[in-house]
Write a protein that holds these residues in place. Structure first.
Motif, PDB file in Angstrom:
ATOM      1  N   ARG A   1       0.853  -1.183   0.000  1.00  0.00           N
ATOM      2  CA  ARG A   1       0.000   0.000   0.000  1.00  0.00           C
ATOM      3  C   ARG A   1       0.890   1.235   0.000  1.00  0.00           C
ATOM      4  O   ARG A   1       2.025   1.204   0.497  1.00  0.00           O
ATOM      5  CB  ARG A   1      -0.907   0.030   1.233  1.00  0.00           C
ATOM      6  CG  ARG A   1      -1.881  -1.123   1.332  1.00  0.00           C
ATOM      7  CD  ARG A   1      -2.724  -1.023   2.598  1.00  0.00           C
ATOM      8  NE  ARG A   1      -1.909  -1.138   3.792  1.00  0.00           N
ATOM      9  CZ  ARG A   1      -2.326  -0.853   5.041  1.00  0.00           C
ATOM     10  NH1 ARG A   1      -3.554  -0.408   5.236  1.00  0.00           N
ATOM     11  NH2 ARG A   1      -1.523  -1.008   6.070  1.00  0.00           N
TER      12      ARG A   1
ATOM     13  N   LYS B   1      -4.100   9.492   3.520  1.00  0.00           N
ATOM     14  CA  LYS B   1      -5.012   8.608   2.803  1.00  0.00           C
ATOM     15  C   LYS B   1      -4.216   7.651   1.913  1.00  0.00           C
ATOM     16  O   LYS B   1      -3.037   7.862   1.633  1.00  0.00           O
ATOM     17  CB  LYS B   1      -6.005   9.433   1.979  1.00  0.00           C
ATOM     18  CG  LYS B   1      -6.930  10.266   2.861  1.00  0.00           C
ATOM     19  CD  LYS B   1      -7.991  10.994   2.055  1.00  0.00           C
ATOM     20  CE  LYS B   1      -8.920  11.777   2.982  1.00  0.00           C
ATOM     21  NZ  LYS B   1     -10.000  12.466   2.231  1.00  0.00           N
ATOM     22  N   TRP B   2      -4.896   6.602   1.452  1.00  0.00           N
ATOM     23  CA  TRP B   2      -4.240   5.526   0.714  1.00  0.00           C
ATOM     24  C   TRP B   2      -4.465   5.666  -0.795  1.00  0.00           C
ATOM     25  O   TRP B   2      -5.556   6.013  -1.235  1.00  0.00           O
ATOM     26  CB  TRP B   2      -4.801   4.171   1.154  1.00  0.00           C
ATOM     27  CG  TRP B   2      -4.669   3.930   2.620  1.00  0.00           C
ATOM     28  CD1 TRP B   2      -5.644   4.113   3.566  1.00  0.00           C
ATOM     29  CD2 TRP B   2      -3.512   3.485   3.332  1.00  0.00           C
ATOM     30  NE1 TRP B   2      -5.157   3.801   4.813  1.00  0.00           N
ATOM     31  CE2 TRP B   2      -3.850   3.407   4.705  1.00  0.00           C
ATOM     32  CE3 TRP B   2      -2.216   3.130   2.942  1.00  0.00           C
ATOM     33  CZ2 TRP B   2      -2.948   2.997   5.680  1.00  0.00           C
ATOM     34  CZ3 TRP B   2      -1.316   2.717   3.914  1.00  0.00           C
ATOM     35  CH2 TRP B   2      -1.680   2.659   5.265  1.00  0.00           C
TER      36      TRP B   2
ATOM     37  N   HIS C   1      -5.602   4.482  -4.092  1.00  0.00           N
ATOM     38  CA  HIS C   1      -6.790   3.641  -4.184  1.00  0.00           C
ATOM     39  C   HIS C   1      -7.272   3.611  -5.636  1.00  0.00           C
ATOM     40  O   HIS C   1      -7.027   4.536  -6.400  1.00  0.00           O
ATOM     41  CB  HIS C   1      -7.869   4.282  -3.294  1.00  0.00           C
ATOM     42  CG  HIS C   1      -9.137   3.511  -3.137  1.00  0.00           C
ATOM     43  ND1 HIS C   1      -9.315   2.538  -2.173  1.00  0.00           N
ATOM     44  CD2 HIS C   1     -10.314   3.589  -3.810  1.00  0.00           C
ATOM     45  CE1 HIS C   1     -10.544   2.054  -2.253  1.00  0.00           C
ATOM     46  NE2 HIS C   1     -11.174   2.669  -3.248  1.00  0.00           N
ATOM     47  N   SER C   2      -7.963   2.558  -6.013  1.00  0.00           N
ATOM     48  CA  SER C   2      -8.615   2.539  -7.316  1.00  0.00           C
ATOM     49  C   SER C   2      -9.885   1.711  -7.233  1.00  0.00           C
ATOM     50  O   SER C   2     -10.099   0.958  -6.276  1.00  0.00           O
ATOM     51  CB  SER C   2      -7.676   1.998  -8.401  1.00  0.00           C
ATOM     52  OG  SER C   2      -8.230   2.212  -9.696  1.00  0.00           O
ATOM     53  N   HIS C   3     -10.734   1.865  -8.253  1.00  0.00           N
ATOM     54  CA  HIS C   3     -12.051   1.217  -8.290  1.00  0.00           C
ATOM     55  C   HIS C   3     -12.593   1.347  -9.717  1.00  0.00           C
ATOM     56  O   HIS C   3     -11.861   1.758 -10.616  1.00  0.00           O
ATOM     57  CB  HIS C   3     -12.993   1.859  -7.266  1.00  0.00           C
ATOM     58  CG  HIS C   3     -12.826   3.335  -7.131  1.00  0.00           C
ATOM     59  ND1 HIS C   3     -12.850   4.004  -5.923  1.00  0.00           N
ATOM     60  CD2 HIS C   3     -12.587   4.298  -8.068  1.00  0.00           C
ATOM     61  CE1 HIS C   3     -12.659   5.299  -6.123  1.00  0.00           C
ATOM     62  NE2 HIS C   3     -12.501   5.489  -7.408  1.00  0.00           N
TER      63      HIS C   3
ATOM     64  N   CYS D   1      -7.324   8.934  -3.679  1.00  0.00           N
ATOM     65  CA  CYS D   1      -6.853   8.670  -2.321  1.00  0.00           C
ATOM     66  C   CYS D   1      -8.083   8.508  -1.440  1.00  0.00           C
ATOM     67  O   CYS D   1      -9.042   9.273  -1.545  1.00  0.00           O
ATOM     68  CB  CYS D   1      -5.975   9.809  -1.814  1.00  0.00           C
ATOM     69  SG  CYS D   1      -4.232   9.596  -2.170  1.00  0.00           S
TER      70      CYS D   1
ATOM     71  N   SER E   1      -8.755   1.191   5.800  1.00  0.00           N
ATOM     72  CA  SER E   1      -8.148   0.751   4.549  1.00  0.00           C
ATOM     73  C   SER E   1      -8.860  -0.515   4.099  1.00  0.00           C
ATOM     74  O   SER E   1      -9.316  -1.308   4.921  1.00  0.00           O
ATOM     75  CB  SER E   1      -6.652   0.488   4.744  1.00  0.00           C
ATOM     76  OG  SER E   1      -6.045   0.014   3.560  1.00  0.00           O
TER      77      SER E   1
ATOM     78  N   GLY F   1      -9.189  -2.082  -1.968  1.00  0.00           N
ATOM     79  CA  GLY F   1      -9.022  -1.099  -3.038  1.00  0.00           C
ATOM     80  C   GLY F   1      -7.717  -0.334  -2.933  1.00  0.00           C
ATOM     81  O   GLY F   1      -7.349   0.413  -3.851  1.00  0.00           O
ATOM     82  N   ASP F   2      -6.999  -0.523  -1.812  1.00  0.00           N
ATOM     83  CA  ASP F   2      -5.699   0.122  -1.591  1.00  0.00           C
ATOM     84  C   ASP F   2      -4.531  -0.818  -1.897  1.00  0.00           C
ATOM     85  O   ASP F   2      -3.378  -0.452  -1.656  1.00  0.00           O
ATOM     86  CB  ASP F   2      -5.575   0.569  -0.126  1.00  0.00           C
ATOM     87  CG  ASP F   2      -6.755   1.378   0.352  1.00  0.00           C
ATOM     88  OD1 ASP F   2      -7.366   2.088  -0.460  1.00  0.00           O
ATOM     89  OD2 ASP F   2      -7.069   1.304   1.565  1.00  0.00           O
TER      90      ASP F   2
ATOM     91  N   HIS G   1      -3.092  -3.061  -9.740  1.00  0.00           N
ATOM     92  CA  HIS G   1      -4.144  -2.978  -8.743  1.00  0.00           C
ATOM     93  C   HIS G   1      -4.865  -4.312  -8.608  1.00  0.00           C
ATOM     94  O   HIS G   1      -5.312  -4.898  -9.593  1.00  0.00           O
ATOM     95  CB  HIS G   1      -5.131  -1.866  -9.120  1.00  0.00           C
ATOM     96  CG  HIS G   1      -6.095  -1.537  -8.040  1.00  0.00           C
ATOM     97  ND1 HIS G   1      -7.446  -1.787  -8.149  1.00  0.00           N
ATOM     98  CD2 HIS G   1      -5.901  -0.989  -6.812  1.00  0.00           C
ATOM     99  CE1 HIS G   1      -8.046  -1.384  -7.036  1.00  0.00           C
ATOM    100  NE2 HIS G   1      -7.143  -0.907  -6.213  1.00  0.00           N
TER     101      HIS G   1
END
Length: 213
Positions: A102, A110-111, A113-115, A129, A136, A139-140, A163
């Motif tokens: 991560r 904040k981390w 991140h994706s989606h 983020c 967490s 997604g991180d 990812h």
């Protein structure tokens, strides 16, 4: 105002166990990247740094935006390398290719991140983020892929970040924002390996490798 290496070193000194040796700045090639190190990631082709700031996307998830930033000397481009929860990895451990990691944004905590939301410019996978200390999710999670023959992550190695949830690669390109993040370029996820998926660790403070006891 930019953070100096000295400022980062003080931060790390205050947050680490007493057994750690002083952190070192990555002034030379080949420095091993370890958990707890604070680094900038440089997009190989454009030389922009992976960047975030407390500005939400105006579309998609509405989460904190992630961009590519042109200037080297900016504190919002620092990321802390962290393991995933429930592993035996600890600060100072080296990181092998294939490991899931991560990245925590230094300033906002904040981390990365994706989606499946669409990215604002290209319509690829949005990268944002999200979360914070104690918040967490998967997604991180990003799998480290090292290009070439190296087995552990070093500063001079070309890498991809894949990812876990979406199967997208961390990606950037020449497409730039015009308004809120004017001049900064889009960071997104794409599911194919491309030349624009390649990143290198740049400026930062790298924790020394923990010696086995």
């Amino acid at each position: 105002m930019a953070f100096s290496f000295f400022t980062l070193a003080i931060f790390l000194f205050l947050t680490l166990d007493s057994d750690y040796a002083p952190p070192v700045s990555a002034a030379s090639e080949g420095v091993q990247i370890t958990y707890g190190s604070v680094i900038k990631l440089m997009h190989e082709r454009t030389k922009y740094r992976l960047h975030s700031h407390d500005v939400p996307y105006g579309s998609g998830s509405g989460q904190q935006s992630v961009t590519g930033f042109p200037n080297v000397d900016d504190s919002n481009s620092y990321w802390i390398v962290r393991p995933v929860p429930d592993t035996s990895a600890k600060q100072g451990d080296t990181i092998k290719g294939g490991t899931i990691i991560r990245l925590q944004h230094m300033r906002t905590r904040k981390w990365l991140h994706s989606h499946l939301h669409a990215s604002p410019i290209s319509g690829n996978l949005e990268v944002s983020c999200f979360g914070g200390e104690g918040e967490s999710d998967t997604g991180d999670y990003w799998r480290l892929e090292i290009e070439g023959s190296g087995k552990t992550w070093r500063q001079d190695q070309r890498i991809r970040l894949h990812h876990v949830d979406t199967n997208g690669y961390l990606h950037s390109h020449d497409k730039k924002y015009q308004r809120i993040a004017g001049g900064q370029q889009e960071v997104c996820g794409v599911r194919e390996k491309r030349a624009d998926n390649i990143w290198l660790a740049g400026e930062g403070v790298y924790l020394p490798v923990t010696e086995s006891k």
